[in-house]
Design a protein around this motif. Sequence first.
Motif, PDB file in Angstrom:
ATOM      1  N   LEU A   1       0.807  -1.222   0.000  1.00 40.49           N
ATOM      2  CA  LEU A   1       0.000   0.000   0.000  1.00 40.49           C
ATOM      3  C   LEU A   1       0.839   1.270   0.000  1.00 40.49           C
ATOM      4  O   LEU A   1       0.289   2.371  -0.035  1.00 40.49           O
TER       5      LEU A   1
ATOM      6  N   GLN B   1      -6.937  -4.167   9.265  1.00 41.83           N
ATOM      7  CA  GLN B   1      -7.474  -2.913   9.787  1.00 41.83           C
ATOM      8  C   GLN B   1      -6.388  -2.088  10.482  1.00 41.83           C
ATOM      9  O   GLN B   1      -6.354  -0.860  10.356  1.00 41.83           O
TER      10      GLN B   1
ATOM     11  N   VAL C   1      -4.025  -0.585   7.640  1.00 43.41           N
ATOM     12  CA  VAL C   1      -4.684   0.480   6.884  1.00 43.41           C
ATOM     13  C   VAL C   1      -4.916   1.698   7.776  1.00 43.41           C
ATOM     14  O   VAL C   1      -4.751   2.847   7.341  1.00 43.41           O
TER      15      VAL C   1
ATOM     16  N   GLN D   1      -3.451   5.472   7.175  1.00 46.74           N
ATOM     17  CA  GLN D   1      -4.290   6.668   7.122  1.00 46.74           C
ATOM     18  C   GLN D   1      -3.763   7.749   8.054  1.00 46.74           C
ATOM     19  O   GLN D   1      -3.775   8.935   7.723  1.00 46.74           O
TER      20      GLN D   1
ATOM     21  N   ASN E   1      -9.084   7.768   2.407  1.00 50.31           N
ATOM     22  CA  ASN E   1     -10.333   7.171   2.873  1.00 50.31           C
ATOM     23  C   ASN E   1     -10.158   5.663   3.000  1.00 50.31           C
ATOM     24  O   ASN E   1      -9.314   5.054   2.326  1.00 50.31           O
ATOM     25  N   GLN E   2     -10.960   5.048   3.846  1.00 51.12           N
ATOM     26  CA  GLN E   2     -10.940   3.602   3.980  1.00 51.12           C
ATOM     27  C   GLN E   2     -12.344   3.104   4.305  1.00 51.12           C
ATOM     28  O   GLN E   2     -13.156   3.831   4.883  1.00 51.12           O
ATOM     29  N   GLN E   3     -12.606   1.859   3.934  1.00 48.47           N
ATOM     30  CA  GLN E   3     -13.888   1.237   4.250  1.00 48.47           C
ATOM     31  C   GLN E   3     -13.677  -0.265   4.433  1.00 48.47           C
ATOM     32  O   GLN E   3     -12.910  -0.893   3.692  1.00 48.47           O
ATOM     33  N   TYR E   4     -14.338  -0.806   5.433  1.00 45.71           N
ATOM     34  CA  TYR E   4     -14.313  -2.246   5.698  1.00 45.71           C
ATOM     35  C   TYR E   4     -15.648  -2.836   5.268  1.00 45.71           C
ATOM     36  O   TYR E   4     -16.710  -2.333   5.639  1.00 45.71           O
TER      37      TYR E   4
ATOM     38  N   TYR F   1      -8.303   5.698  -1.795  1.00 48.70           N
ATOM     39  CA  TYR F   1      -9.357   5.005  -1.041  1.00 48.70           C
ATOM     40  C   TYR F   1      -8.995   3.523  -0.934  1.00 48.70           C
ATOM     41  O   TYR F   1      -8.821   2.854  -1.954  1.00 48.70           O
ATOM     42  N   VAL F   2      -8.866   3.018   0.294  1.00 53.24           N
ATOM     43  CA  VAL F   2      -8.553   1.609   0.527  1.00 53.24           C
ATOM     44  C   VAL F   2      -9.812   0.892   1.000  1.00 53.24           C
ATOM     45  O   VAL F   2     -10.443   1.298   1.980  1.00 53.24           O
ATOM     46  N   VAL F   3     -10.169  -0.174   0.300  1.00 51.78           N
ATOM     47  CA  VAL F   3     -11.337  -0.966   0.651  1.00 51.78           C
ATOM     48  C   VAL F   3     -10.870  -2.349   1.097  1.00 51.78           C
ATOM     49  O   VAL F   3     -10.175  -3.056   0.346  1.00 51.78           O
ATOM     50  N   ILE F   4     -11.219  -2.726   2.324  1.00 53.78           N
ATOM     51  CA  ILE F   4     -10.931  -4.064   2.846  1.00 53.78           C
ATOM     52  C   ILE F   4     -12.168  -4.925   2.633  1.00 53.78           C
ATOM     53  O   ILE F   4     -13.241  -4.610   3.149  1.00 53.78           O
TER      54      ILE F   4
END
Length: 333
Positions: free
Chosen positions: A31, A58, A61, A65, A72-75, A123-126
């Motif tokens: 990343l 988590q 990431v 951040q 931005n990030q979202q799980y 934007y990182v999406v897990i």
Amino acid sequence: MITDARVLQAEFSPKEVEHRDQEVDVLSSALEPIVAGQPGETALIFGPSGAGKTCIAQFTVGRLQEAVGEMNQQYVNCWQDYTRFRVLYRVLEGIGRAADVHRQSTPRDELLERLRKYDGPQYVVILDEVDQLEDPRVLYDLYRMSNISMVLITNREEELFAQMDERLSSRFGSSVRIQFERYTLDELVSILSARARWGLVADAVGRQELALIGDAAAGDARVAIGILRNAAHRASREGVDEISVDVVHQSIPDGKDEVRQKTIEQFTEHQQILYNVLVDAGETQPGELYDLYCERVDDPKTRRTIRNYLSKMDHYKLVVSDGNGRNRTYRLR
């Protein structure tokens, strides 16, 4: 006895992690381009349940951040959000662009168009339990977005790739792979010791008791933390100020059953029906099991999908498979 109940939950993300430095370093490297405003490499995290995959994703990431600031990030838990629409909705939700989306009437193409127009920070999406996706094409949807980076979490990478067509396999075949192994007994004792230090009164549990919990958990941190939590509650109910060996022994079945029940509660409708078929039928061969499942649903999944469901249940130690080929049977553990 319990001073902070949050840290006795398996979902709690500590500020520092133990025994996974190499895995954190590999994911951080994948990343790292985000620091320069570029998308990171797709990372695929795989390994047994309770090995710390979600926690490390988590944690890493979140640390990125903090370092970058503008990110931005979202799980996304694909147990719960397993359709193409639900995943896209959750990804839009992470950047505040889903408020006016109607799950029944908004076309999926509109969700895709909103993502294409996203011009904010990286934007990182897990995507956790990514093999649960009913339509893996959503991964290609996200792959094509110029400023979205993905961290994919699964138990077995071969099961994930078995669901992909050639186009998807070629795209994700070059992902950065990060394999997790089960925790050793000493590693589990260290993790439990930290949780006890943060969440229990001083000297509430000794190393002998923690080792007993770790041994019962067989490398699964979720189970180990569940047993510790149940032992702390039991000791509190009994009015004692420390967790004894007897209390641990009494808490092991409840701790294991609690983790088991949480997994079952995450099942999709069809997985729950399949599980109930096994509850009613007992030890059953795959063909008969599939026929019984089909009798209970109007729109049955394919045999291949049902095999994947059974493999998932086996991995989470909910069912046992015996034999091979036509002689294979499944039964509840």
